[in-house]
Scaffold this motif. Structure first.
Motif, PDB file in Angstrom:
ATOM      1  N   PRO A 147       6.031  -8.224   1.229  1.00  0.00           N
ATOM      2  CA  PRO A 147       6.384  -7.179   2.193  1.00  0.00           C
ATOM      3  C   PRO A 147       5.158  -6.324   2.502  1.00  0.00           C
ATOM      4  O   PRO A 147       4.330  -6.070   1.632  1.00  0.00           O
ATOM      5  CB  PRO A 147       7.448  -6.365   1.459  1.00  0.00           C
ATOM      6  CG  PRO A 147       7.944  -7.234   0.355  1.00  0.00           C
ATOM      7  CD  PRO A 147       6.796  -8.122  -0.009  1.00  0.00           C
ATOM      8  N   PHE A 148       5.062  -5.869   3.751  1.00  0.00           N
ATOM      9  CA  PHE A 148       3.928  -5.046   4.120  1.00  0.00           C
ATOM     10  C   PHE A 148       4.142  -3.595   3.727  1.00  0.00           C
ATOM     11  O   PHE A 148       3.281  -2.768   3.955  1.00  0.00           O
ATOM     12  CB  PHE A 148       3.652  -5.166   5.623  1.00  0.00           C
ATOM     13  CG  PHE A 148       2.913  -6.414   5.968  1.00  0.00           C
ATOM     14  CD1 PHE A 148       1.538  -6.397   6.077  1.00  0.00           C
ATOM     15  CD2 PHE A 148       3.582  -7.608   6.151  1.00  0.00           C
ATOM     16  CE1 PHE A 148       0.840  -7.547   6.381  1.00  0.00           C
ATOM     17  CE2 PHE A 148       2.887  -8.754   6.454  1.00  0.00           C
ATOM     18  CZ  PHE A 148       1.519  -8.730   6.571  1.00  0.00           C
ATOM     19  N   ARG A 149       5.292  -3.309   3.121  1.00  0.00           N
ATOM     20  CA  ARG A 149       5.574  -1.944   2.671  1.00  0.00           C
ATOM     21  C   ARG A 149       5.978  -1.948   1.211  1.00  0.00           C
ATOM     22  O   ARG A 149       6.653  -2.850   0.745  1.00  0.00           O
ATOM     23  CB  ARG A 149       6.682  -1.315   3.522  1.00  0.00           C
ATOM     24  CG  ARG A 149       6.249  -1.090   4.956  1.00  0.00           C
ATOM     25  CD  ARG A 149       7.330  -0.421   5.784  1.00  0.00           C
ATOM     26  NE  ARG A 149       6.863  -0.219   7.149  1.00  0.00           N
ATOM     27  CZ  ARG A 149       6.186   0.847   7.551  1.00  0.00           C
ATOM     28  NH1 ARG A 149       5.900   1.809   6.704  1.00  0.00           N
ATOM     29  NH2 ARG A 149       5.783   0.961   8.799  1.00  0.00           N
ATOM     30  N   ARG A 150       5.526  -0.935   0.495  1.00  0.00           N
ATOM     31  CA  ARG A 150       5.908  -0.749  -0.898  1.00  0.00           C
ATOM     32  C   ARG A 150       6.345   0.705  -1.045  1.00  0.00           C
ATOM     33  O   ARG A 150       5.604   1.621  -0.677  1.00  0.00           O
ATOM     34  CB  ARG A 150       4.715  -1.059  -1.819  1.00  0.00           C
ATOM     35  CG  ARG A 150       5.018  -0.915  -3.294  1.00  0.00           C
ATOM     36  CD  ARG A 150       3.808  -1.315  -4.115  1.00  0.00           C
ATOM     37  NE  ARG A 150       3.489  -2.727  -3.944  1.00  0.00           N
ATOM     38  CZ  ARG A 150       2.283  -3.221  -4.148  1.00  0.00           C
ATOM     39  NH1 ARG A 150       1.282  -2.438  -4.498  1.00  0.00           N
ATOM     40  NH2 ARG A 150       2.064  -4.513  -3.993  1.00  0.00           N
ATOM     41  N   ASN A 151       7.558   0.900  -1.550  1.00  0.00           N
ATOM     42  CA  ASN A 151       8.141   2.249  -1.654  1.00  0.00           C
ATOM     43  C   ASN A 151       8.166   2.933  -0.294  1.00  0.00           C
ATOM     44  O   ASN A 151       7.943   4.139  -0.174  1.00  0.00           O
ATOM     45  CB  ASN A 151       7.350   3.107  -2.651  1.00  0.00           C
ATOM     46  CG  ASN A 151       7.402   2.546  -4.050  1.00  0.00           C
ATOM     47  OD1 ASN A 151       8.425   1.979  -4.467  1.00  0.00           O
ATOM     48  ND2 ASN A 151       6.313   2.681  -4.795  1.00  0.00           N
ATOM     49  N   GLY A 152       8.407   2.114   0.751  1.00  0.00           N
ATOM     50  CA  GLY A 152       8.491   2.666   2.097  1.00  0.00           C
ATOM     51  C   GLY A 152       7.169   2.885   2.791  1.00  0.00           C
ATOM     52  O   GLY A 152       7.134   3.290   3.947  1.00  0.00           O
ATOM     53  N   LEU A 153       6.056   2.619   2.104  1.00  0.00           N
ATOM     54  CA  LEU A 153       4.731   2.846   2.685  1.00  0.00           C
ATOM     55  C   LEU A 153       4.013   1.518   2.921  1.00  0.00           C
ATOM     56  O   LEU A 153       4.057   0.617   2.081  1.00  0.00           O
ATOM     57  CB  LEU A 153       3.883   3.718   1.752  1.00  0.00           C
ATOM     58  CG  LEU A 153       4.392   5.137   1.460  1.00  0.00           C
ATOM     59  CD1 LEU A 153       3.456   5.816   0.469  1.00  0.00           C
ATOM     60  CD2 LEU A 153       4.496   5.945   2.743  1.00  0.00           C
ATOM     61  N   ALA A 154       3.342   1.396   4.069  1.00  0.00           N
ATOM     62  CA  ALA A 154       2.496   0.227   4.325  1.00  0.00           C
ATOM     63  C   ALA A 154       1.248   0.326   3.464  1.00  0.00           C
ATOM     64  O   ALA A 154       0.589   1.367   3.419  1.00  0.00           O
ATOM     65  CB  ALA A 154       2.121   0.179   5.804  1.00  0.00           C
TER      66      ALA A 154
END
Length: 311
Positions: free
Chosen positions: A56-63
């Motif tokens: 995913p390009f996001r982790r914890n909602g952050l890119a």
């Protein structure tokens, strides 16, 4: 065995130049041809399947974004790093952006950093040396599902999502055109300085410069090209030696950084204002040299816009 663009070209029934333009998203390729080349590249495994193995390009909602820039004394790259950090602060609610300074002109160090980030980053922006080890590292990173964007200086034959920067060949042509116009009547000899031709951007600027001289100012001869690794002290030493060697020097085009060193050498030799000096980037230093008359032209690009577009 790793697929090459020669094999893609053979199976797609096109030239390697067409494959290069397609993979690097350049103009001049018909849509049907582009689709055929991309289909062959995917089938042969040169490009990853869309979504295959992609984290995913996001982790914890952050890119998660990493940007790799050359370290050293290059003022423009320092400004670009600052603009990237400002963009990171402004978009902290959307992305986690990390800027890494890599030892300049060292392809192995850059390749190692790319490989190190493969398991941690989701997208990487890079000012890339055009070197086999760097190309292989980018291919490896892209195959793992990480998006790769080239910045400032592009690199050939790698899977990347795009390039953010100026047309360096056109910039070199403009530099040559202006220098040719400003050289005093009777001037015949000019010189080039470059950070390193390992950067495709520097190579393209040189190419554009030489082509426009051949087309419009054939009386101007390029005496020498000296690589100074974007270092002001080295640029000073090389410029001092070159000015001493060529008493009839009429113009200097600096493709990369190190302008402070060249300006200092011209001023100490009493040649400032006599030798036409063309360079890149409007900084606090080049602005001062323009005002004093030591520098005639500074071709500028906008690091704020490039940082914004890259992110």
């Amino acid at each position: 065995m790793r697929t090459t663009i020669v094999e893609i070209a053979r199976q797609a029934g096109v030239s390697t130049a067409t494959v290069d333009r397609t993979l690097n998203n350049r103009a001049g390729v018909k849509e049907r041809t582009r689709e055929r080349v991309l289909a062959v590249a995917l089938r042969l495994g040169y490009l990853p399947e869309p979504g295959a193995g992609a984290a995913p390009f996001r982790r914890n909602g952050l890119a998660e974004i990493d940007v790799l820039l050359p370290g050293g004394t290059n003022t423009f790259l320092k400004i670009l790093a600052g603009q990237l950090e400002a963009t990171a602060a402004a978009r902290s609610g959307e992305a986690r952006i990390r800027v890494h300074l890599i030892e300049g002109f060292n392809p192995d160090a850059l390749a190692r950093k790319l490989t190190e980030l493969k398991g941690r980053s989701r997208a990487i922006g890079v000012v890339a040396l055009d070197h086999p080890t760097v190309r292989e590292a980018i291919r490896d990173v892209a195959a793992s599902g990480v998006a790769v964007l080239t910045m400032v200086s592009d690199i050939s034959n790698v899977p990347r999502i795009g390039y953010v920067g100026i047309d360096n060949r056109a910039a070199g042509r403009l530099a040559g055109h202006l220098l040719g116009r400003f050289v005093r009547p009777g001037g015949k000899r000019v010189a080039l300085f470059a950070g390193s031709l390992s950067y495709r951007g520097h190579e393209e600027r040189e190419m554009g410069f030489r082509h426009i001289l051949a087309e419009e100012y054939p009386h101007l001869d390029v005496a020498e090209l000296r690589e100074v690794k974007d270092d002001a002290a080295r640029a000073y030493d090389e410029a001092k030696a070159l000015i001493a060697a060529y008493g009839d020097l009429a113009g200097i085009y600096n493709i990369g950084a190190g302008n402070r060193g060249i300006a200092r050498a011209l001023e100490e030799a009493g040649r400032a204002g006599e030798v036409v000096f063309v360079c890149h980037e409007l900084t606090e230093h080049t602005r001062r040299f323009l005002l004093s008359g030591t520098l005639d032209v500074a071709l500028d690009q906008n690091p704020r816009v490039e940082a914004r577009d890259a992110i």
